[in-house]
Design a protein around this motif. Sequence first.
Motif, PDB file in Angstrom:
ATOM      1  N   ASN D  15      92.645  -2.826  53.331  1.00  0.00           N
ATOM      2  CA  ASN D  15      91.826  -3.380  54.412  1.00  0.00           C
ATOM      3  C   ASN D  15      90.938  -4.471  53.851  1.00  0.00           C
ATOM      4  O   ASN D  15      90.289  -4.286  52.832  1.00  0.00           O
ATOM      5  CB  ASN D  15      90.948  -2.299  55.037  1.00  0.00           C
ATOM      6  CG  ASN D  15      91.750  -1.319  55.858  1.00  0.00           C
ATOM      7  OD1 ASN D  15      91.669  -0.133  55.667  1.00  0.00           O
ATOM      8  ND2 ASN D  15      92.546  -1.826  56.768  1.00  0.00           N
ATOM      9  N   GLY D  16      90.933  -5.610  54.542  1.00  0.00           N
ATOM     10  CA  GLY D  16      90.094  -6.708  54.097  1.00  0.00           C
ATOM     11  C   GLY D  16      90.696  -7.510  52.960  1.00  0.00           C
ATOM     12  O   GLY D  16      90.031  -8.333  52.349  1.00  0.00           O
ATOM     13  N   LYS D  19      95.001 -10.365  54.749  1.00  0.00           N
ATOM     14  CA  LYS D  19      96.298 -10.512  55.394  1.00  0.00           C
ATOM     15  C   LYS D  19      96.176 -11.305  56.696  1.00  0.00           C
ATOM     16  O   LYS D  19      96.906 -12.281  56.910  1.00  0.00           O
ATOM     17  CB  LYS D  19      96.906  -9.129  55.688  1.00  0.00           C
ATOM     18  CG  LYS D  19      97.032  -8.248  54.462  1.00  0.00           C
ATOM     19  CD  LYS D  19      97.673  -6.937  54.766  1.00  0.00           C
ATOM     20  CE  LYS D  19      96.862  -6.078  55.727  1.00  0.00           C
ATOM     21  NZ  LYS D  19      95.567  -5.642  55.189  1.00  0.00           N
ATOM     22  N   SER D  20      95.236 -10.891  57.549  1.00  0.00           N
ATOM     23  CA  SER D  20      95.094 -11.595  58.828  1.00  0.00           C
ATOM     24  C   SER D  20      94.705 -13.045  58.603  1.00  0.00           C
ATOM     25  O   SER D  20      95.156 -13.951  59.311  1.00  0.00           O
ATOM     26  CB  SER D  20      94.028 -10.912  59.686  1.00  0.00           C
ATOM     27  OG  SER D  20      94.368  -9.574  59.915  1.00  0.00           O
ATOM     28  N   GLU D 147     100.141  -6.264  62.174  1.00  0.00           N
ATOM     29  CA  GLU D 147      99.980  -4.869  62.586  1.00  0.00           C
ATOM     30  C   GLU D 147     100.406  -4.646  64.033  1.00  0.00           C
ATOM     31  O   GLU D 147      99.610  -4.235  64.868  1.00  0.00           O
ATOM     32  CB  GLU D 147      98.538  -4.420  62.386  1.00  0.00           C
ATOM     33  CG  GLU D 147      98.147  -4.625  60.947  1.00  0.00           C
ATOM     34  CD  GLU D 147      96.919  -3.861  60.535  1.00  0.00           C
ATOM     35  OE1 GLU D 147      96.536  -2.931  61.263  1.00  0.00           O
ATOM     36  OE2 GLU D 147      96.376  -4.172  59.475  1.00  0.00           O
ATOM     37  N   HIS D 179     100.425  -1.226  57.976  1.00  0.00           N
ATOM     38  CA  HIS D 179      99.838  -0.265  57.043  1.00  0.00           C
ATOM     39  C   HIS D 179     100.702   0.974  56.920  1.00  0.00           C
ATOM     40  O   HIS D 179     100.362   1.898  56.209  1.00  0.00           O
ATOM     41  CB  HIS D 179      98.442   0.138  57.517  1.00  0.00           C
ATOM     42  CG  HIS D 179      97.407  -0.869  57.201  1.00  0.00           C
ATOM     43  ND1 HIS D 179      97.205  -1.312  55.919  1.00  0.00           N
ATOM     44  CD2 HIS D 179      96.521  -1.530  57.962  1.00  0.00           C
ATOM     45  CE1 HIS D 179      96.235  -2.199  55.919  1.00  0.00           C
ATOM     46  NE2 HIS D 179      95.814  -2.360  57.159  1.00  0.00           N
ATOM     47  N   GLY D 197      92.500 -11.381  48.612  1.00  0.00           N
ATOM     48  CA  GLY D 197      92.771 -12.807  48.778  1.00  0.00           C
ATOM     49  C   GLY D 197      93.796 -13.386  47.831  1.00  0.00           C
ATOM     50  O   GLY D 197      94.233 -14.513  48.000  1.00  0.00           O
TER      51      GLY D 197
ATOM     52  N   SER E 123      87.271  -7.465  58.506  1.00  0.00           N
ATOM     53  CA  SER E 123      88.660  -7.306  58.918  1.00  0.00           C
ATOM     54  C   SER E 123      88.746  -6.146  59.901  1.00  0.00           C
ATOM     55  O   SER E 123      87.822  -5.343  60.028  1.00  0.00           O
ATOM     56  CB  SER E 123      89.545  -7.027  57.714  1.00  0.00           C
ATOM     57  OG  SER E 123      89.459  -5.667  57.361  1.00  0.00           O
ATOM     58  N   GLY E 124      89.875  -6.079  60.615  1.00  0.00           N
ATOM     59  CA  GLY E 124      90.046  -5.021  61.599  1.00  0.00           C
ATOM     60  C   GLY E 124      89.835  -3.639  60.998  1.00  0.00           C
ATOM     61  O   GLY E 124      89.159  -2.782  61.580  1.00  0.00           O
TER      62      GLY E 124
END
Lengths: 304, 329, 329, 233, 233
Positions: D15-16, D19-20, D147, D179, D197, E123-124
């Motif tokens: 998470n974080g 990716k987005s 996702e 995920h 990153g 992030s989400g």
Amino acid sequence: GRGERASATTRDSRARPRLAVVTHGQASDPFWSVVKNGIDQAAKDMDVTVTYQAPQAFDMVAMSRLIDAEVARKPDGLIVSVPDPAALARSLQAARDAGIPILTINAGGEEARKMGALLHIGQSEYDAGKAGGERFARAGVRRAICVNHEVGNVSEDERCRGFLDALTKAGGEGRVLSVNAASPTDMQQKILAATTPEVDGVFTLGPAAARAALAALQSANRLGTTKLATFDLSPEILAAARDGQILFAIDQQQYLQGYLAVVLLAQYAQHGVLPAAEAIPTGPSFVTRENAAAVIDASKKGIR
Amino acid sequence: MSARTWLARPELGVVAAVVAAWLFFAVTAGDSGFLTLSGTASYLAIAAELGILAAPVALLMIAGEFDLSVGSTMAASGMTVALCTTELGWPLWGGIAAAAALSACVGLVNGLIVTRTRLPSFIVTLGTLFILAGGTIGTTRLLTGRTQVGGLEDAGGFGAAQKLFAGQIGPFSITLLWWVGLTALATWVLVRTRPGNWIFAVGGAPDAARRLGIPVDRVKIVLFMTTALAACLVATFQTVQFRGTDVLRGTGKELEAILAAVLGGTLLTGGRGSVVGAACGALLFGMVQQGIVFSGVDSDWYKVFLGAVLILAVLLNSSVQTRAAEARR
Amino acid sequence: MSARTWLARPELGVVAAVVAAWLFFAVTAGDSGFLTLSGTASYLAIAAELGILAAPVALLMIAGEFDLSVGSTMAASGMTVALCTTELGWPLWGGIAAAAALSACVGLVNGLIVTRTRLPSFIVTLGTLFILAGGTIGTTRLLTGRTQVGGLEDAGGFGAAQKLFAGQIGPFSITLLWWVGLTALATWVLVRTRPGNWIFAVGGAPDAARRLGIPVDRVKIVLFMTTALAACLVATFQTVQFRGTDVLRGTGKELEAILAAVLGGTLLTGGRGSVVGAACGALLFGMVQQGIVFSGVDSDWYKVFLGAVLILAVLLNSSVQTRAAEARR
Amino acid sequence: MRVHASEILCVLGDNGAGKSTLIKTLSGVHPPDEGRLLVDGEPVRFSSPRDALARGIATVYQDLAMVPMLSVVRNFFLGAEPTRGVGPLRRLDLREGEVVVRAELQRMGIELRDLSVPVSALSGGQRQALAIARAIHFGARVLVLDEPTSALGVKQAGIVLRYVMEARTRGCGVILITHNPHHAHMVGDRFTLLNRGRCEGTFAKADITRDELIRRMAGGEELEQLQHELRAS
Amino acid sequence: MRVHASEILCVLGDNGAGKSTLIKTLSGVHPPDEGRLLVDGEPVRFSSPRDALARGIATVYQDLAMVPMLSVVRNFFLGAEPTRGVGPLRRLDLREGEVVVRAELQRMGIELRDLSVPVSALSGGQRQALAIARAIHFGARVLVLDEPTSALGVKQAGIVLRYVMEARTRGCGVILITHNPHHAHMVGDRFTLLNRGRCEGTFAKADITRDELIRRMAGGEELEQLQHELRAS
Ligand SMILES: Nc1ncnc2c1ncn2[C@@H]1O[C@H](COP(=O)(O)OP(=O)(O)OP(=O)(O)O)[C@@H](O)[C@H]1O
Ligand SMILES: Nc1ncnc2c1ncn2[C@@H]1O[C@H](COP(=O)(O)OP(=O)(O)OP(=O)(O)O)[C@@H](O)[C@H]1O
Ligand SMILES: [Mg+2]
Ligand SMILES: [Mg+2]
């Protein structure tokens, strides 16, 4: 208030005096537009510098701050209109303390002179409205509406008050109609709605409202039967007066208010001379069918 | 359309408010001319002009932007028409074309500044409001020494223009036709065309709209220009009908137009609204304004009634919508 | 605070704009009194009154609501003070208490209508704007036959009130002290207390706030009341200082206050903003308004300059913020 | 990092991990600070998502990019509306649109009574299915999915995966973020790992086992310990 | 439907079955049209989420109920801010708050450099972890979780499940909504199936096997067919 006169004579050595004008009439107001033309012409004729300031709406607080700013700039003379003596007293006092000679124009008169103004040039709005009411009564009007396009502006309120007082005294009756000066359609339709059959007179406080009233009466086919009169002039209004569609227009020759004030204060600043009068009345005078044609040209030039 | 779909329409509330206001004034002012043909024509004339402004203003608000310069654009374009004809001696149509060009530029500049700098349109158009208002005063005074310009009736082409912009159909003003036509057109664009779809998206979720490839900036710029052109059209109506104009013309119209749009169910925050609703809002506002005059309320208290009727109308409006939403479930 | 935190502050842009405006007028109008003590005092006096209004207006806007009735609340409370003392013969403090009670009621009613009916506050407060403005005119005319009321200096307690509300500290008005104090208080409430946290939440995500148990409605009502009380305070300043009032006092102040808040970085849509920013916005507006007068611009063109300087200021404002955001990365 | 036609590339990361953000750069929302983007071997610079769409790159964003107040049909076609008529009479063809949307949603296993309800009235899963259906409908050459199955039920998730594979057989390149290691390993051809990153390497399906993948995604032995704990309780 | 102390109730159902709506009714967002809500055996009527919170019922909503423009710390404590000082001098204690938030997030496996960034920059998954951490921190008696793990990585999802079980051992009742049958069966004590707004029965863990659960969630044989297909490709 004549004490300062002697002290002012010291200024005559200065080359080009600077006068400041602060009034309560916005730059967009057709009435004040003519005053300003008088000021500008006099500034040219007398070779003095004049700055003209007015608040963006009828706002005594803003106006007093404009006077404060002008006082901070130390002009050689101050010309003000004083529609609310109590509200402007402090700022005028500051100007007096700074040794700036003050003339009042248009509104002010007696009370402003008590606060140290040298001379008043103008007319009482109440008296002018009263004169209009009397003329209406003489013309046989019994029930009239007074079209106020700026409720809360003291000049307009006083005009209506004088008008209604005179009419009531003559045995007639009237009511105030408030309209939106920015929309002629709105003014026309409101005047139309308020001109019920028993209404036989419409009194407007400015040429724009008079134009809308003309259109309203025209559309109701009542142009001759319902009497129409107005404050202040414009070429269209004068043409209508010439053609008999308007009974009379009240003129207070406001061009003179601006012109004379600058001339007199410039003379005073340079040479310390001033007429020995307390007030110079510039009106009211009435423009009717008889004399309208002669005035149209002057009105086109923005002098009447 | 089924009853269910009707109940879902956002205009339902404002229509109810219009009917209620009409009934109210029919009762309280019916005998003083509110119900006559000329009485009806008189509030329709006010509503028509406001409605022509409110339609593009509603579209712009759905797209999430304000235009506060509507009023001073009216002043500027009316004065352009008047000055071009009386001072420059152009024929009337030339003056109108010049005014249209000017207002299109105003809209373009508003749109460009707002989209390029991402500044709130509230501030940008407040700036252009001041600049245009001041520019109109300054220019007019410079050229004529006055703040009112008249005498348009001598200009070439005045007769035809008068028929088109200031004619009468029986007791009714021709502006009514313009209003109906433009409202229909704007409604069609909003609900039946691609750009209409984009307008909703631009106001409802600007980021999503941008990600889906909608030309967000172009949509906004075109809407700013449309709004300015509508202001020019209304200014032309008034200038031709009253054969002249003054520098104050249109002051405060921007707020009235926004009010009409919001009365008609347009969200201040964008993303939802209706042109028909805005038209009803304009009708409601015109009827209330004029109805109070018919009912003879003392003008000292005029605004009290205006405010009270306004609040009552929106209360009715929202309670009808809530009921409708419940009935739909 | 570190340099990074400073760069992140939303006020940075408006502070830059204030400095730029001061430099501009120092150069163009420095020799005509803008730089003198009394010149400075004159724009600070304007900024102080506007700033006292802008602080609660900014809080209200952060919470997602508008109050357009600020100006007419000023008119109504000023007139209440004046009428109570001159017509009813009350001592000045009684009049001020009555005005405060009246404006608290106005705020309460605004807040109750907005929260109960979920109507847009834009419309509701426009309604109260009309009602209050009309009510002030009607009542004043009924009682006095005029629209101006003066002669407050004869009321009991005037001397003390004058020291408190209209005194001078050297060339500066005492309202400056009020402004600084109230700005500091409002800032502290906003960033350092629970209610301040709630204000952000109420405007930024009302549904989330409600689900987390924040009394959304109560927050809004209290803010409406605070705004109305600030209007009453400013009206008291003016009434005492000018020893009377008229029915138009305060007209248009609501828009100026919103403008100051937006200049200072408060979002029109709620959820973000700063009281210090609003204070700087008020200072900027006051300085520009008065600076134009000092620079001797002809009043015909006044608004052109006001609009141009306004747009330039916000452009500078936003470009500084963009740069700062880039520098932070 | 590259994706070929007829291939599914899975991007994995904590998470974080970014990716987005990577996805948004690929589809033109953010301009890249550094690095190059090649499409068909030639470098491109998308100045807006419009450019990316024009190149046939359709994206399902993690926040779905929907307009809540617009209806289901209008959201589906937003930016690429079907029209009827010509010239100034060109207008939306909502009836045609409804038919298409109903069909596409049915293929995803979603039944909606009324396609004119606003998207805000849909459940999280229905919304996600709508976004995926839209991307599949318009994704000509590359499909980017952030996702896509997070809010979906087992059945709908399965259908989405089947679609992804169908897209591959149609010759589409797919970039999939998920995920769920089961999903990832089931459909992915290659796997790119992202951490804070930066890219930590790309593996072909042949080079990495499912358990290895799960371990990598879960941060090594911690997971085993956890599963142990969970079983025990 | 009931949840006891020290028990995990899983609510399962298709997309759009009404799970989120049920949750919102339980936590006071929507008033129920019919049916009763009993807490400790006595009927209650929550007129607002505040009432539910006061009863010790904390909820993680599917859309997380965050204020995007507020900082992480302020969001965490929103509505229940830690304060210092008394009377009119009562003020936020942000430093104390930061310590708590950092600790709670670390326990969830999330590291944030700066807790004063707005939530919109997260992030989400980070956002979801924050919402869960908040609910766990404040959930005194009943914890309601609507798809808490949907955007989380394997590791973070595991941690959340561990927390859920920890809450159970602390004597908390938990209502868990999830689309992941593995997760559901791993932690759930009882399972309630929802379909198009109506309850289709509740099963104790003993009465239902994991495969049966998966089949029920996925709509029966369709899934098997799908898995078959997926394997084949
Ligand atoms: N009991 C009910 N009766 C009628 N309509 C309902 C009921 N429950 C939910 N709905 C409607 O069904 C729609 C979807 O509901 P909801 O968001 O609760 O689905 P969900 O089960 O959470 O789905 P997902 O798993 O996709 O999040 C909503 O529009 C809601 O109004
Ligand atoms: N390459 C990068 N350099 C610096 N910061 C980055 C980079 N990529 C992402 N970030 C920052 O990391 C944060 C989270 O990124 P992002 O939303 O892309 O995470 P994610 O991998 O999608 O997580 P999740 O699985 O939880 O959705 C953002 O604030 C973003 O600005
Ligand atoms: Mg992500
Ligand atoms: Mg749900």
